[in-house]
Design a protein around this motif. Structure first.
Motif, PDB file in Angstrom:
ATOM      1  N   MET A  51       7.486   7.683   4.769  1.00  8.94           N
ATOM      2  CA  MET A  51       8.471   7.083   3.866  1.00  8.94           C
ATOM      3  C   MET A  51       9.635   6.471   4.648  1.00  8.94           C
ATOM      4  N   LYS A  52      10.058   7.138   5.733  1.00  6.32           N
ATOM      5  CA  LYS A  52      11.139   6.586   6.563  1.00  6.32           C
ATOM      6  C   LYS A  52      10.699   5.276   7.216  1.00  6.32           C
ATOM      7  N   HIS A  53       9.458   5.233   7.678  1.00  8.40           N
ATOM      8  CA  HIS A  53       8.940   3.988   8.253  1.00  8.40           C
ATOM      9  C   HIS A  53       8.878   2.897   7.187  1.00  8.40           C
ATOM     10  N   LEU A  54       8.458   3.268   6.000  1.00 11.36           N
ATOM     11  CA  LEU A  54       8.406   2.284   4.908  1.00 11.36           C
ATOM     12  C   LEU A  54       9.798   1.812   4.524  1.00 11.36           C
ATOM     13  N   ASP A  55      10.798   2.689   4.616  1.00  8.21           N
ATOM     14  CA  ASP A  55      12.179   2.271   4.345  1.00  8.21           C
ATOM     15  C   ASP A  55      12.612   1.174   5.319  1.00  8.21           C
ATOM     16  N   VAL A  56      12.281   1.345   6.590  1.00  8.42           N
ATOM     17  CA  VAL A  56      12.644   0.335   7.602  1.00  8.42           C
ATOM     18  C   VAL A  56      11.929  -0.981   7.295  1.00  8.42           C
ATOM     19  N   LEU A  57      10.630  -0.893   6.962  1.00  2.11           N
ATOM     20  CA  LEU A  57       9.870  -2.103   6.648  1.00  2.11           C
ATOM     21  C   LEU A  57      10.395  -2.782   5.380  1.00  2.11           C
ATOM     22  N   THR A  58      10.817  -1.983   4.407  1.00  2.35           N
ATOM     23  CA  THR A  58      11.370  -2.536   3.169  1.00  2.35           C
ATOM     24  C   THR A  58      12.726  -3.184   3.432  1.00  2.35           C
ATOM     25  N   ASP A  59      13.575  -2.527   4.222  1.00  5.45           N
ATOM     26  CA  ASP A  59      14.885  -3.099   4.558  1.00  5.45           C
ATOM     27  C   ASP A  59      14.740  -4.425   5.304  1.00  5.45           C
ATOM     28  N   ALA A  60      13.698  -4.544   6.111  1.00  6.44           N
ATOM     29  CA  ALA A  60      13.446  -5.787   6.840  1.00  6.44           C
ATOM     30  C   ALA A  60      12.819  -6.850   5.939  1.00  6.44           C
ATOM     31  N   GLY A  61      12.405  -6.457   4.740  1.00  2.00           N
ATOM     32  CA  GLY A  61      11.805  -7.403   3.811  1.00  2.00           C
ATOM     33  C   GLY A  61      10.324  -7.635   4.048  1.00  2.00           C
ATOM     34  N   LEU A  62       9.714  -6.819   4.914  1.00  2.00           N
ATOM     35  CA  LEU A  62       8.295  -7.004   5.231  1.00  2.00           C
ATOM     36  C   LEU A  62       7.379  -6.354   4.202  1.00  2.00           C
ATOM     37  N   VAL A  63       7.888  -5.373   3.480  1.00  2.00           N
ATOM     38  CA  VAL A  63       7.091  -4.648   2.489  1.00  2.00           C
ATOM     39  C   VAL A  63       7.884  -4.591   1.192  1.00  2.00           C
ATOM     40  N   ALA A  64       7.175  -4.802   0.090  1.00  4.54           N
ATOM     41  CA  ALA A  64       7.765  -4.636  -1.239  1.00  4.54           C
ATOM     42  C   ALA A  64       7.113  -3.418  -1.884  1.00  4.54           C
ATOM     43  N   ARG A  65       7.935  -2.590  -2.518  1.00  2.00           N
ATOM     44  CA  ARG A  65       7.416  -1.390  -3.195  1.00  2.00           C
ATOM     45  C   ARG A  65       7.660  -1.514  -4.695  1.00  2.00           C
ATOM     46  N   GLU A  66       6.647  -1.092  -5.451  1.00  2.00           N
ATOM     47  CA  GLU A  66       6.744  -1.101  -6.911  1.00  2.00           C
ATOM     48  C   GLU A  66       6.333   0.264  -7.426  1.00  2.00           C
ATOM     49  N   LYS A  67       7.168   0.822  -8.274  1.00  2.00           N
ATOM     50  CA  LYS A  67       6.877   2.147  -8.817  1.00  2.00           C
ATOM     51  C   LYS A  67       6.317   2.007 -10.229  1.00  2.00           C
ATOM     52  N   THR A  68       5.144   2.616 -10.418  1.00  2.00           N
ATOM     53  CA  THR A  68       4.505   2.654 -11.729  1.00  2.00           C
ATOM     54  C   THR A  68       4.245   4.120 -12.046  1.00  2.00           C
ATOM     55  N   GLY A  69       5.045   4.686 -12.944  1.00  2.00           N
ATOM     56  CA  GLY A  69       4.935   6.116 -13.214  1.00  2.00           C
ATOM     57  C   GLY A  69       5.356   6.905 -11.983  1.00  2.00           C
ATOM     58  N   ARG A  70       4.433   7.725 -11.466  1.00  2.00           N
ATOM     59  CA  ARG A  70       4.730   8.514 -10.267  1.00  2.00           C
ATOM     60  C   ARG A  70       4.166   7.877  -8.997  1.00  2.00           C
ATOM     61  N   THR A  71       3.468   6.777  -9.155  1.00  2.00           N
ATOM     62  CA  THR A  71       2.817   6.129  -8.019  1.00  2.00           C
ATOM     63  C   THR A  71       3.667   4.963  -7.519  1.00  2.00           C
ATOM     64  N   VAL A  72       3.866   4.937  -6.199  1.00  2.00           N
ATOM     65  CA  VAL A  72       4.592   3.835  -5.565  1.00  2.00           C
ATOM     66  C   VAL A  72       3.573   3.019  -4.787  1.00  2.00           C
ATOM     67  N   ALA A  73       3.442   1.737  -5.167  1.00  2.00           N
ATOM     68  CA  ALA A  73       2.506   0.837  -4.498  1.00  2.00           C
ATOM     69  C   ALA A  73       3.279  -0.049  -3.526  1.00  2.00           C
ATOM     70  N   CYS A  74       2.658  -0.307  -2.386  1.00  2.00           N
ATOM     71  CA  CYS A  74       3.274  -1.153  -1.349  1.00  2.00           C
ATOM     72  C   CYS A  74       2.410  -2.388  -1.141  1.00  2.00           C
ATOM     73  N   ARG A  75       3.079  -3.508  -0.880  1.00  2.00           N
ATOM     74  CA  ARG A  75       2.371  -4.742  -0.551  1.00  2.00           C
ATOM     75  C   ARG A  75       3.204  -5.517   0.463  1.00  2.00           C
ATOM     76  N   LEU A  76       2.541  -6.387   1.203  1.00  2.00           N
ATOM     77  CA  LEU A  76       3.219  -7.207   2.211  1.00  2.00           C
ATOM     78  C   LEU A  76       3.986  -8.337   1.552  1.00  2.00           C
ATOM     79  N   THR A  77       5.095  -8.721   2.178  1.00  2.00           N
ATOM     80  CA  THR A  77       5.805  -9.935   1.798  1.00  2.00           C
ATOM     81  C   THR A  77       5.859 -10.826   3.034  1.00  2.00           C
ATOM     82  N   ALA A  78       5.708 -12.121   2.830  1.00  2.00           N
ATOM     83  CA  ALA A  78       5.497 -13.029   3.953  1.00  2.00           C
ATOM     84  C   ALA A  78       6.765 -13.666   4.514  1.00  2.00           C
ATOM     85  N   ARG A  79       7.810 -13.770   3.754  1.00  2.00           N
ATOM     86  CA  ARG A  79       8.985 -14.557   4.171  1.00  2.00           C
ATOM     87  C   ARG A  79       9.563 -14.148   5.532  1.00  2.00           C
TER      88      ARG A  79
END
Length: 149
Positions: A51-79
């Motif tokens: 999760m800490k690694h994903l936080d860094v990737l999210t802060d850099a804008g490389l990963v977008a996270r979407e929460k649906t219920g209790r599940t958090v899905a991650c996907r790449l962002t290209a910009r």
């Protein structure tokens, strides 16, 4: 000169500097979207560490996270990656052009190779007698190569 947002590039390259984060991005590149649990499965570390690694990737804008219920899905962002690639391509062109000029310069006027000294045989009386007759005399060295301008 092409202008870049330095903060975005700094965060992108900082996020990419860690091998675990690069591996997470590689896994996300294989599929469209993964849950955090699926993403963390092959790694030998705790879920909070992932999760800490994903936080860094999210802060850099490389990963977008979407929460649906209790599940958090991650996907790449290209910009951010596009900006980093543009920056790298700019300097790749610069270095490529400079290295091409250097290669052309080196290939244009090759340096002559120095002549190899002839080995003397122990039975060669002439060479032994010359060495004995002039012990203090220095041998001259061949003249080095000169550059034509």
């Amino acid at each position: 000169m092409v202008k870049y947002q330095d903060e975005t590039l700094d965060r992108t390259f900082a996020a990419l500097s860690d091998p675990t984060r690069r591996a997470l991005l590689a896994r996300l590149g294989e599929t469209d979207s993964l849950s955090v649990s699926e993403l963390a499965q092959p790694f030998a570390m705790s879920l909070p560490a992932i999760m800490k690694h994903l936080d860094v990737l999210t802060d850099a804008g490389l990963v977008a996270r979407e929460k649906t219920g209790r599940t958090v899905a991650c996907r790449l962002t290209a910009r951010p990656m596009e900006q980093a690639m543009n920056w790298l391509n700019h300097y790749a062109q610069f270095w490529s052009a400079n290295l091409d000029r250097l290669a052309a310069f080196v290939e244009e006027d090759p340096w002559p190779t120095a002549p190899q000294p002839q080995p003397t045989l122990p039975n060669d009386r002439a060479s032994r007698s010359r060495a004995v007759s002039a012990p203090g005399r220095k041998k001259s060295t061949p003249r080095g190569p000169t550059r034509k301008t």
